[in-house]
Enzyme design. Structure first.
Site, PDB file in Angstrom:
ATOM      1  N   ASP A  57      46.945  15.088  24.411  1.00 58.81           N
ATOM      2  CA  ASP A  57      45.517  15.097  24.673  1.00 58.81           C
ATOM      3  C   ASP A  57      44.975  16.514  24.459  1.00 58.81           C
ATOM      4  O   ASP A  57      45.621  17.490  24.843  1.00 58.81           O
ATOM      5  CB  ASP A  57      45.318  14.660  26.135  1.00 58.81           C
ATOM      6  CG  ASP A  57      43.877  14.426  26.478  1.00 58.81           C
ATOM      7  OD1 ASP A  57      43.266  13.536  25.851  1.00 58.81           O
ATOM      8  OD2 ASP A  57      43.361  15.115  27.370  1.00 58.81           O
ATOM      9  N   GLU A  91      45.179  15.135  19.569  1.00 59.23           N
ATOM     10  CA  GLU A  91      43.772  15.389  19.289  1.00 59.23           C
ATOM     11  C   GLU A  91      43.635  16.839  18.843  1.00 59.23           C
ATOM     12  O   GLU A  91      43.870  17.745  19.637  1.00 59.23           O
ATOM     13  CB  GLU A  91      42.932  15.187  20.551  1.00 59.23           C
ATOM     14  CG  GLU A  91      42.864  13.769  21.039  1.00 59.23           C
ATOM     15  CD  GLU A  91      41.978  13.644  22.285  1.00 59.23           C
ATOM     16  OE1 GLU A  91      41.133  12.745  22.321  1.00 59.23           O
ATOM     17  OE2 GLU A  91      42.135  14.443  23.224  1.00 59.23           O
TER      18      GLU A  91
END
Ligand code: CA
Length: 652
Positions: free
Chosen positions: A326, A355
């Protein structure tokens, strides 16, 4: 900041935390600036007073230790740590399991938690990242809806339930995953997060889980008994085991970029300020590149070590096959590269992606951030292609903005660019500056994930007057682009039956359901039957992709040599030839985003494997000469090797 601490105290041992044997348990805590540390032992996690309080001794590298004799399996523990004269009780940051709500760690004999046969089971094979078909899922969503008829609703154990069907008799749960054909399940946070009260699991509660509390502990609300630290460990393992037995890999979504608490976190209580990044070398000025109040200082020696130790724990103890990071832009690339090196040594089939952005500004130097624009510095890590997502369906944050499949034509060059995996392609010299990936293995292609609107809901906002049939065509077209592109295909659970997250009572949809109720978030298994043809289309796309190596190239030179875009096509149509397939001499793909059919011409006879209606590994029919490409659809033609004829494929 803290570089002097790293220089003086960085510790390399692999024995931080509680190391259990039947005869004794060794406790070790790295806290170089603490003034005193002791251990509290508890018989259950409900007790308020410890039955023992044992002072620890500070040794080399600022590591406090204490050996406790006897069999401590099942004993709960905390540390009392004194910093700047303040004594605070905290869970061990290295705790491997915990009692309810993660306040106390537990010493555990992990051997006793293994399902029968566990030792003989390995990782799921994955030769190249592009061989994966990833399915993102929230553990509670998977089984909480009544339509799935699960016994263990919302629990890890729902994954062991085979033979279940929805109200119409179609398979659900793990059987459904097998039927769909995905290679990896990507579990949204399954480590211990803060915002679901584990003492109240009988009450409906929901959170995605991007609020980490204990990184090395499974989330208690997914277990059958959050008050028993063994339950979450044993049941997590049974989940992994069940998936592995179906040949499905398990990827964990990990969130080492921030913690839920700051001042009260176990990290702060153990060593104030060390684990978090600050602005301008000021201890009290916490950076917030996560948008959640803090960010971990991944570049510091013992934070880096902590992250890598944690990943290794999940991979070795639970046989996790890969990790999704993340807000990976908040990690320094040295940490991520080192993590890959260590994990790849344990499991050569590991997959890592994340990400490639941050959630706000960060003091971490630009070139050190693991962002997609820096992808060249982390060659073994893949990044979500938000470019793919937005080009295909329109800007993610502008509900009504259209993309290629839903009415915004004119972006054909960008479509070509995303279809070849965001790498430089010799036919697209003007777009090279946008090509952030070195190889297709660095690109995760998707049009739907847990964040933002589902694809189906987005299509309603962009095309509210279009018929359901038309929007289904757009959905299938978008999915076909995902599975026919170079890169790593990724879908969200339920996308294959038009997942939707409507608010009660209307055609308004939830674009950020992180704490919305089950009614919005859960997988509605009856939709599988309602939209059976859509499910079968996704299933066919996955099977076709898995059968054909030309869709899974892993090197940029392969793509440059073997993927060729066609000219002189009808307006807005994109087409390309793939030359190096294992089964076909030649594969031809045409994408028609127009709401009208177009005429094409085949030079010779080809099998049709994918069209507007169906997708699969066997040809549905053949075409030769002139043929029609339906509105809002793809067509995939193939000619098996022995039938190969030398031809060009220019259309009128
Ligand atoms: Ca929790």
């Amino acid at each position: 900041m803290f570089s002097h601490i790293d220089a003086k105290y960085a510790y390399e041992g692999n024995d931080l935390g509680a190391t259990y044997t039947k005869e004794k348990t060794m406790f070790k805590l790295w806290a170089p600036e603490a003034e005193a540390v002791s251990i509290h032992l508890y018989r259950t996690c409900k007790e308020e007073k410890p039955y023992r309080n044992l002072p620890m001794k500070k040794g080399k590298n600022g590591v406090w230790s204490k050996e406790v004799f006897g069999d401590l399996d099942g004993v709960y523990y905390t540390y009392m740590v004194t910093n700047d004269g303040l004594e605070q009780e905290t869970i061990d940051i290295y705790a491997k399991t915990a009692g309810a709500n993660g306040a106390m760690g537990m010493v555990l004999d992990f051997q006793k938690c293994n399902p029968a046969g566990w030792e003989n089971q390995g990782y799921v094979p994955l030769e190249h990242y592009t061989d994966a078909c990833i399915y993102e899922m929230h553990i509670r969503d998977f089984s909480i809806d009544p339509s799935g008829h699960f016994c263990y609703k919302g629990r890890f154990l729902a994954f062991i339930e085979k033979g279940l069907v929805n109200d119409a008799g179609d398979s659900v749960g793990i059987d459904h995953l097998k039927e769909l054909g995905v290679t990896h399940v990507h579990l949204m946070p399954a480590f211990d997060y803060a915002t679901v009260d584990e003492t109240q699991v009988h009450k409906p509660q929901f959170n995605w889980g991007y609020d980490p509390q204990n990184y090395n502990v499974p989330e208690g609300s997914y277990s059958t008994d959050p008050f028993d630290g063994k339950s979450r460990v044993a049941e997590f393992k049974r989940m992994v085991y069940a998936l592995h037995r179906e040949g499905i890999g398990v990827i964990m979504d990990v969130v080492y970029n921030h913690t839920y608490a700051t001042a009260d976190s176990c990290f702060t209580k153990t060593y104030p300020c060390y684990y978090y990044r600050q602005w301008d070398n000021k201890l009290n000025l916490y950076a917030n590149g996560s948008g959640c109040g803090n960010e971990l200082a991944t570049e510091r020696a013992m934070v880096r070590k902590y992250i890598i130790d944690s990943l290794v724990h999940w991979m070795t103890e639970y046989k996790i096959d890969g990790f999704r990071f993340d807000l990976m832009g908040l990690y320094d690339n040295e940490t991520i590269n080192e993590a890959y090196r260590v994990l790849h040594e344990i499991n050569p089939n590991v997959i890592m992606y994340g990400e490639g952005w941050t959630g706000g500004d960060t003091p971490l130097e630009w070139e050190k951030r693991c962002m997609k624009l820096n992808a060249r510095f982390t060659p073994n890590v893949a990044y979500f292609s938000d470019d793919f997502r937005d080009t295909v369906k329109g800007n993610n944050f502008e509900n009504k903005q259209k993309g290629y499949v839903n009415g915004a034509c004119g972006s054909e060059d960008f479509v070509r660019e995303i279809m070849s995996g965001r790498i430089p392609h010799p036919q697209l010299p003007n777009l090279t500056k946008y090509s952030w990936a070195d190889h297709p293995t660095q690109t995760v292609n998707y049009v739907e994930a847990h964040d933002n609107l589902t694809l189906w809901d987005k299509l309603y906002y962009t095309n509210p007057t279009a018929s359901v049939e038309t929007r289904i065509k757009m959905d299938k077209l978008a999915a076909a682009m995902v599975f026919l592109s170079q890169g790593i295909p990724f879908i969200q659970a339920g996308q294959e039956f038009l997942r939707s997250k409507p608010f009660p009572g209307g055609m308004v949809f939830d674009h950020n359901s992180y704490k919305s109720p089950d009614a919005i978030n859960s997988l509605k298994w009856n939709r599988k039957s309602e939209f059976r043809s859509v499910f079968e289309y996704y299933q066919g796309l996955i099977a076709f992709r898995k059968a054909h190596s030309a869709l899974r190239m892993y090197d940029n030179s392969q793509v440059a040599e073997n993927l060729w875009y066609l000219d002189n096509l009808p307006q807005h149509v994109v087409g390309f030839i793939l030359k190096n397939d294992n089964l076909f001499e030649e594969m031809i793909v045409f994408i028609n985003p127009n709401e009208y059919s177009v005429k094409l011409h085949a030079f010779g006879e080809y099998g049709v494997y994918i069209d507007s209606n169906c997708a699969g590994v066997r040809p549905m029919r053949t075409v030769t000469g002139d043929y029609d490409l339906d509105p809002l659809s793809v067509i995939v033609l193939g000619r098996e090797r022995e039938e190969y004829l030398e031809n060009s494929h220019v259309t009128d």
